[in-house]
Write an enzyme that holds these catalytic residues in place. Structure first.
Site, PDB file in Angstrom:
ATOM      1  N   GLY A 215      -7.252   4.025  10.755  1.00 55.02           N
ATOM      2  CA  GLY A 215      -7.688   2.912  10.128  1.00 55.02           C
ATOM      3  C   GLY A 215      -7.960   2.412   8.905  1.00 55.02           C
ATOM      4  O   GLY A 215      -8.604   1.228   8.395  1.00 55.02           O
ATOM      5  N   THR A 216      -7.344   3.252   7.789  1.00 52.96           N
ATOM      6  CA  THR A 216      -7.451   2.814   6.510  1.00 52.96           C
ATOM      7  C   THR A 216      -6.895   1.427   6.115  1.00 52.96           C
ATOM      8  O   THR A 216      -7.638   0.763   5.379  1.00 52.96           O
ATOM      9  CB  THR A 216      -6.926   3.868   5.455  1.00 52.96           C
ATOM     10  OG1 THR A 216      -5.290   3.847   6.063  1.00 52.96           O
ATOM     11  CG2 THR A 216      -7.580   5.170   5.543  1.00 52.96           C
ATOM     12  N   GLY A 217      -5.672   1.134   6.817  1.00 52.12           N
ATOM     13  CA  GLY A 217      -5.214  -0.251   6.480  1.00 52.12           C
ATOM     14  C   GLY A 217      -5.995  -1.487   6.938  1.00 52.12           C
ATOM     15  O   GLY A 217      -6.178  -2.391   6.455  1.00 52.12           O
ATOM     16  N   CYS A 218      -6.311  -1.371   8.115  1.00 54.28           N
ATOM     17  CA  CYS A 218      -7.406  -2.244   8.768  1.00 54.28           C
ATOM     18  C   CYS A 218      -8.558  -2.357   8.119  1.00 54.28           C
ATOM     19  O   CYS A 218      -9.028  -3.374   7.756  1.00 54.28           O
ATOM     20  CB  CYS A 218      -7.787  -1.989  10.306  1.00 54.28           C
ATOM     21  SG  CYS A 218      -6.240  -1.723  11.474  1.00 54.28           S
TER      22      CYS A 218
ATOM     23  N   LYS B  39       0.923  -1.217  -0.113  1.00 52.38           N
ATOM     24  CA  LYS B  39       0.004  -0.098  -0.034  1.00 52.38           C
ATOM     25  C   LYS B  39       0.927   1.197   0.069  1.00 52.38           C
ATOM     26  O   LYS B  39       1.817   1.302   0.816  1.00 52.38           O
ATOM     27  CB  LYS B  39      -0.887   0.123   1.128  1.00 52.38           C
ATOM     28  CG  LYS B  39      -1.939  -1.340   1.167  1.00 52.38           C
ATOM     29  CD  LYS B  39      -2.672  -1.372   2.508  1.00 52.38           C
ATOM     30  CE  LYS B  39      -1.747  -1.411   3.952  1.00 52.38           C
ATOM     31  NZ  LYS B  39      -2.563  -1.897   4.846  1.00 52.38           N
TER      32      LYS B  39
ATOM     33  N   THR C 139      -7.933   9.673   8.208  1.00 55.44           N
ATOM     34  CA  THR C 139      -7.243   8.387   7.826  1.00 55.44           C
ATOM     35  C   THR C 139      -6.927   7.192   8.597  1.00 55.44           C
ATOM     36  O   THR C 139      -6.347   6.093   8.376  1.00 55.44           O
ATOM     37  CB  THR C 139      -5.977   8.773   6.895  1.00 55.44           C
ATOM     38  OG1 THR C 139      -5.046   9.396   7.884  1.00 55.44           O
ATOM     39  CG2 THR C 139      -6.374   9.372   5.732  1.00 55.44           C
TER      40      THR C 139
END
Length: 529
Positions: A242-245, A207, A240
């Site tokens: 928590g975008t990865g989770c 990412k 932004t």
């Protein structure tokens, strides 16, 4: 042990056994399988990331999510203040409780705080095989907080990644997994994806949200044969966290539904982009990184005017249905037409755009919504639930060939207004069962706005009204010459008339609406006497 998440025993996998057991249980219970994701991750007290984000993301994607909590954090929009690891034996008990009872399709991992927890998870996956394992190697958050120590890096590389169907590191995590190599360009991300794939996972998604000097949000997907460069708009927002989770959970959710891997990744990326765009201006907390709204609901309750009352059937009294072709003919904008109709006495507005591009339709909806809300008049969108959601309109009106009312209700939630076009008793009954708020019955008279639309006449309208448990608005060919006749029928649940040409295929919308409103008021008064 085979790589890629499928565990074999005597040429017959645990997963195959589970399919047979699951099928027998479904036969016994008479129900279909529910897509199910198990999130093994840490708890975020601020609810922007971790287990809380996973639950919200899966809910938004229509998938059931169970949880195993590996750690409890004290964190907010400022950062992480403390981390408390859950004892390994209790993590094992949670895993056994869920996996031994519930038909889990996909396991998604987040924060795994120790080597012991990783090994507990691997042992559980040996005992209870699942369709796919999604590994989000949470070690460094987007805000820079270190969430897992270097001691587990070797365990990740040597034991967890070879089990994964996909691993989804950000560039900091990818760098850590690869011994600290620098990732500063898209070419670097490609190289990292290839190196990570060599460690065993079937697919890699690196990412690039934190990639410096990139105008787009660029992610690199590699399946061992092909690279895919996935780009989306870079949303300017502080929200932004928590975008990865969320991205990993959404991938897991789509895999649980049966989607191919690349499709799942594309859907997840598009979902995160949509949620970020929707949430870019909300304000929660005082830190530099706030959460976003997974369910696209918060703005309707905070930053915009929200109708406080539930649907009021009297709103159907003078129902204005727009027509962009008529507005173009008379040289006026949709916003001007809607404003004039409301000023003339329209009590509800339906925005109908059959030929407009989605982007243009959305912008028109937002502009018309501002006018409607400034006057406290509901705005409904014709057919397009996606436009209603994106614009935060007050609801939708759907036809018999459109999305069922029950599905629209699931997507829009309990507060939005849903109307359904009905010509028959059976359709009216189905609208009630599906959770509609009202029905539009017609065409009562012939009309030019819908080709090949059979009329039901006054008798048909009476039949539908008599059978309907919902309030009714009459539609189709209604104008100043016959609206009084319709309203004077004396049907208790006939609450109003819906008109198109009688308002918008006229030079002066304001004057025509005033005239029709006065006529309806007179007819209603006569009916009450």
């Amino acid at each position: 042990m085979a790589s890629g998440g499928v565990i074999l025993s005597n040429s017959f996998s645990f997963y195959q056994k589970r399919i047979v057991m699951s099928s027998r249980m479904q036969e016994k219970n008479g129900g279909a399988s529910i897509p199910h994701v198990l999130s093994v991750a840490g708890s975020d007290s601020g609810a922007g990331a971790g287990i809380q984000a996973d639950l919200k993301a899966c809910a938004a994607r229509g998938v059931y999510c169970s949880t195993v909590i590996t750690s409890v954090t004290a964190q907010n929009t400022v950062g992480v203040q403390a981390v408390h690891a859950v004892p390994e034996d209790f993590v094992a008990q949670q895993l056994k409780s869920v996996l031994s009872d519930m038909q889990v399709d996909v396991v998604k991992t987040g924060m795994l705080p120790s080597v012991g927890v990783v090994k507990v998870l691997l042992q559980s996956l040996t005992e209870f095989s699942v369709r796919a394992l999604v590994v989000d190697p949470v070690m460094v958050s987007t805000s820079g907080d270190v969430l897992a120590g270097p001691s587990i890096l070797s365990t990740f590389r040597e034991e967890l990644l070879p089990m994964a169907n996909i691993v989804t590191p950000n560039i900091k995590e990818a760098s850590a997994l690869l011994g600290g190599i620098r990732l500063e360009t898209v070419a670097d991300m490609r190289n990292a994806a290839e190196l990570l794939h060599a460690l065993g996972p079937r697919n890699v998604l690196v990412k690039g949200g934190d990639l410096p000097d990139s105008l787009d949000a660029v992610d690199i997907f590699f399946n061992g044969e092909h690279f895919y460069e996935l780009r989306s708009s870079r949303i300017k927002t502080r929200n932004t966290h928590g975008t990865g989770c969320t991205l990993a959970s959404c991938i897991a959710a789509e895999l649980a539904k049966g989607s191919p891997m690349l499709t799942a990744v594309r859907v997840a990326k598009r979902y995160v982009e949509t949620a970020l765009e929707y949430s870019k201006d909300i304000l929660i907390g005082n830190g530099i990184q706030g959460p976003f709204d997974h369910l696209l609901r918060l703005k309707s309750g905070s930053q915009s005017f929200h109708r406080k009352d539930a649907f009021n059937p009297s709103d159907l009294f003078l129902y204005a249905v727009t027509d962009s072709g008529m507005n173009k003919k008379w040289g006026r904008s949709m916003v001007d037409a809607v404003a004039a109709a409301i000023q003339g006495g329209a009590t509800i507005v339906q925005l109908r755009e059959k030929d407009a591009e989605t982007r243009d339709f959305l912008e028109t909806a937002k502009s018309c919504l501002a006018v409607c809300r400034s006057h406290g008049v509901p705005l409904l969108i014709n057919d397009r639930v996606d436009i209603a959601l994106a614009s935060d309109a007050d609801g939708v009106h759907v036809g018999q060939s459109d999305m069922p009312a029950s599905v629209a209700r699931t997507l829009l939630g309990p507060e939005k207004i849903i109307g359904v076009s009905c010509k028959t008793i059976e359709q009216a009954q189905q609208a009630w069962i599906g959770g509609a708020d009202y029905i539009g019955s017609g065409g009562v008279y012939s009309t030019n706005t819908k080709a090949n639309n059979p009329t039901i006449g006054l008798d048909g309208l009476k039949t539908v009204c008599s059978a309907s448990k919902l309030p009714v608005v009459a539609i189709g060919g209604i104008n100043a010459s016959n609206a009084g006749t319709v309203m004077e029928m004396g049907l208790p649940n006939l609450k109003g008339v819906a008109v198109v040409s009688a308002l918008f295929d006229r030079e002066n919308v304001l004057a025509e609406t005033k005239k029709l409103h006065a006529l309806l008021m007179e007819a209603s008064s006569s009916k009450m006497q």
